[in-house]
Scaffold this motif. Structure first.
Motif, PDB file in Angstrom:
ATOM      1  N   THR A  22       0.842  -1.201   0.000  1.00 29.01           N
ATOM      2  CA  THR A  22       0.000   0.000   0.000  1.00 29.01           C
ATOM      3  C   THR A  22       0.874   1.248   0.000  1.00 29.01           C
ATOM      4  O   THR A  22       0.594   2.223  -0.720  1.00 29.01           O
ATOM      5  N   LEU A  25       2.383   1.739  -3.485  1.00 31.05           N
ATOM      6  CA  LEU A  25       1.400   2.282  -4.418  1.00 31.05           C
ATOM      7  C   LEU A  25       1.154   3.765  -4.151  1.00 31.05           C
ATOM      8  O   LEU A  25       1.089   4.573  -5.085  1.00 31.05           O
ATOM      9  N   ILE A  61      -8.168   3.792   0.512  1.00 32.78           N
ATOM     10  CA  ILE A  61      -8.414   2.872  -0.606  1.00 32.78           C
ATOM     11  C   ILE A  61      -8.996   3.628  -1.802  1.00 32.78           C
ATOM     12  O   ILE A  61      -8.588   3.428  -2.954  1.00 32.78           O
ATOM     13  N   LEU A  66      -8.393   2.004  -5.694  1.00 34.49           N
ATOM     14  CA  LEU A  66      -8.564   0.558  -5.542  1.00 34.49           C
ATOM     15  C   LEU A  66     -10.016   0.136  -5.356  1.00 34.49           C
ATOM     16  O   LEU A  66     -10.329  -1.055  -5.429  1.00 34.49           O
ATOM     17  N   TYR A 116      -7.006  -8.900  -1.576  1.00 31.24           N
ATOM     18  CA  TYR A 116      -6.557  -7.520  -1.364  1.00 31.24           C
ATOM     19  C   TYR A 116      -5.140  -7.338  -1.907  1.00 31.24           C
ATOM     20  O   TYR A 116      -4.845  -6.371  -2.619  1.00 31.24           O
ATOM     21  N   GLN A 117      -4.258  -8.286  -1.597  1.00 35.18           N
ATOM     22  CA  GLN A 117      -2.885  -8.168  -2.058  1.00 35.18           C
ATOM     23  C   GLN A 117      -2.800  -8.200  -3.584  1.00 35.18           C
ATOM     24  O   GLN A 117      -2.067  -7.418  -4.197  1.00 35.18           O
ATOM     25  N   LEU A 120      -3.678  -4.899  -5.046  1.00 33.12           N
ATOM     26  CA  LEU A 120      -2.553  -3.969  -4.930  1.00 33.12           C
ATOM     27  C   LEU A 120      -1.518  -4.227  -6.023  1.00 33.12           C
ATOM     28  O   LEU A 120      -1.040  -3.299  -6.682  1.00 33.12           O
ATOM     29  N   HIS A 123      -2.351  -2.963  -9.421  1.00 30.29           N
ATOM     30  CA  HIS A 123      -2.290  -1.505  -9.583  1.00 30.29           C
ATOM     31  C   HIS A 123      -0.873  -0.953  -9.470  1.00 30.29           C
ATOM     32  O   HIS A 123      -0.632   0.199  -9.834  1.00 30.29           O
ATOM     33  N   LEU A 124       0.045  -1.732  -8.965  1.00 33.39           N
ATOM     34  CA  LEU A 124       1.405  -1.247  -8.734  1.00 33.39           C
ATOM     35  C   LEU A 124       2.129  -1.048 -10.070  1.00 33.39           C
ATOM     36  O   LEU A 124       2.223  -1.983 -10.865  1.00 33.39           O
ATOM     37  N   ILE A 345      -2.431   0.685   6.557  1.00 31.80           N
ATOM     38  CA  ILE A 345      -2.861   1.502   5.417  1.00 31.80           C
ATOM     39  C   ILE A 345      -2.748   2.982   5.748  1.00 31.80           C
ATOM     40  O   ILE A 345      -2.304   3.801   4.922  1.00 31.80           O
TER      41      ILE A 345
END
Length: 451
Positions: A22, A25, A61, A66, A116-117, A120, A123-124, A345
């Protein structure tokens, strides 16, 4: 890392869990910051099952873009007003009783950690380079020049800022505290140095969690009307522990966590592996005489994972020079408020904001940005850590610290009144998650940085 001065900052992140990814990102929004992620595992995999994210960290988030993807992997709908959440039952008896429903302002979003991971990771950006099988051995930082990183495989790297997001057994935390202890010894403060080193090793909370994923179809076949299948979730409470159960992964699975709690062993050493696969018999005896709904859930459990819950002793600071701690490395807490992921987060959000600020560079990052991060996040995270500890007491039917009142010895009317007070206490202890906003912390951080 990339060569010299083409970037404003070179940031190394140790740990590619929820907090580390997180943070990466959030920091990737600043193109003049170079980002390297070092993960000790051979591959990026999440250990654990379900996580909950309350409205306060959910704002982060949304800021990171996300939300749309995460909504594809949860049954939870976003609601801004009052939301009926988990039901609470006194269950350590044959006939359990509902005594309270948690009503939050805004939804508690429930996810599988792996979902969730993966969101992430999707989107990274590619410029955030990730290196697996990189376990930090030590680091060296001087008053000027880059921080030197040494890994267990014999390789080295360097950075301007090191962020430890490497969990409760954090190697970065050990380095931070070792560094501070050496400084104290150098000034003859031997007692202070010894006290600092007391915070290196995690401590056992006195609680073990037993986690399992139950296929929802399996539970449906045995008990189609089971309340876990038709409610946001249920917490079954008793004096020796409690069970939490709710649906995740679009309703495909029930995430079950059974807690066996021994308050008198808090802050002691746990003898045995912290995580291991066990048989159901390892914990089922605690719940033998509990209500039928609990017995049905336990009959569906196969190969549960035992997790000896460890925390860290609160430190005076998350920062040492140009090194900062984040998430469990800084404030590993009990899971009784479902806020560990949310606090990681929030750490990521504030730390990225102060490092990304246009005024932050190599010359002032330690004196300005990291000090602001520390002053905002350290006290707040530790308040949440204590609130989580208190919830663990409440969930074993203890309103007072010592557990002097035995609820089972109270007459029915007084027992019911006790349970109502308990429900009220749970709400008061939890309401910060929907009555406060990360915006306030962000604004304060920027005000301090610009002031």
């Amino acid at each position: 890392m990339t060569s010299a001065n083409t970037k404003r900052l070179q940031v190394a992140i140790c740990g590619a869990g929820i907090g580390g990814l997180t943070f990466a990102l959030a920091l990737s929004r600043y193109p003049d910051i170079d980002i390297e992620i070092y993960e000790s595992a051979r591959a990026l995999t999440e250990v654990g099952a379900g996580i909950g994210i309350f409205p306060r960290p959910w704002k982060v988030i949304k800021m990171l873009g996300l939300e749309a993807d995460l909504l594809q992997v949860t049954e939870t709908a976003i609601v801004d007003g009052p939301v009926s959440g988990f039901r609470y039952r006194k269950s350590d008896q044959y006939e359990g009783k509902d005594f309270f429903t948690l009503v939050t302002q805004g939804s508690l979003m429930l996810f599988h950690r792996a979902d969730y991971q993966q969101t992430l990771l999707n989107h990274l950006p590619k410029r955030c380079r990730t290196h697996c099988s990189k376990r930090l051995r030590s680091y060296t930082q001087r008053q000027s020049g880059p921080i030197e990183l040494s890994f267990e495989d014999g390789t080295i790297a360097s950075c301007d800022v090191l962020v430890g997001a490497d969990g409760v057994k954090s190697a970065v935390r050990a380095g931070v505290l070792g560094e501070k202890a050496r400084w104290a010894k150098g000034e003859g403060r031997w007692k202070e140095a010894a006290e600092i080193l007391q915070h290196v090793d995690p401590i056992w909370s006195g609680a073990n969690a037993y986690r399992a994923l139950i296929p929802a179809q399996k539970l449906q076949a045995i008990a189609p009307n089971h309340q876990v299948l038709h409610t946001p979730g249920v917490q079954y409470l008793g004096k020796q522990g409690y069970i939490l159960a709710y649906r995740i992964s679009g309703g495909k699975f029930v995430n079950l966590v059974a807690f066996v709690v021994q308050h008198h062993l808090e802050n002691t050493t746990f003898n045995g592996p912290w995580m291991s696969t066990v048989d159901v018999s390892a914990f089922s005896s605690t719940f033998t005489h509990w209500e039928p709904d609990v017995q049905i859930l336990l009959s569906c459990v196969e190969k549960p994972m035992q997790w000896a819950i460890h925390t860290v002793r609160p430190m005076q600071s998350f920062v040492s020079g140009r090194v900062a701690l984040l998430g469990d490395a800084a404030h590993s807490m009990t899971p009784h408020q479902g806020s560990g992921a949310g606090q990681a987060i929030e750490d990521a959000c504030i730390l990225a904001a102060v490092l990304g600020h246009p005024s932050t560079d190599r010359t002032n990052v330690a004196q300005r940005a990291l000090r602001v991060y520390d002053s905002i996040r350290c006290p707040y995270a530790y308040r949440v850590m204590e609130a989580s500890r208190i919830n663990g007491r409440y969930f074993t039917l203890r309103l007072d610290e010592d557990g002097t009142i035995d609820i089972d010895k109270l007459p029915p009317k007084q027992q019911w009144e006790y349970l109502q007070r308990l429900g009220h206490a749970i709400v008061k202890n939890w309401e910060w998650t929907w009555t406060t906003s990360i915006d306030t912390a962000l604004q304060e951080a920027l005000r301090m940085l610009e002031g």
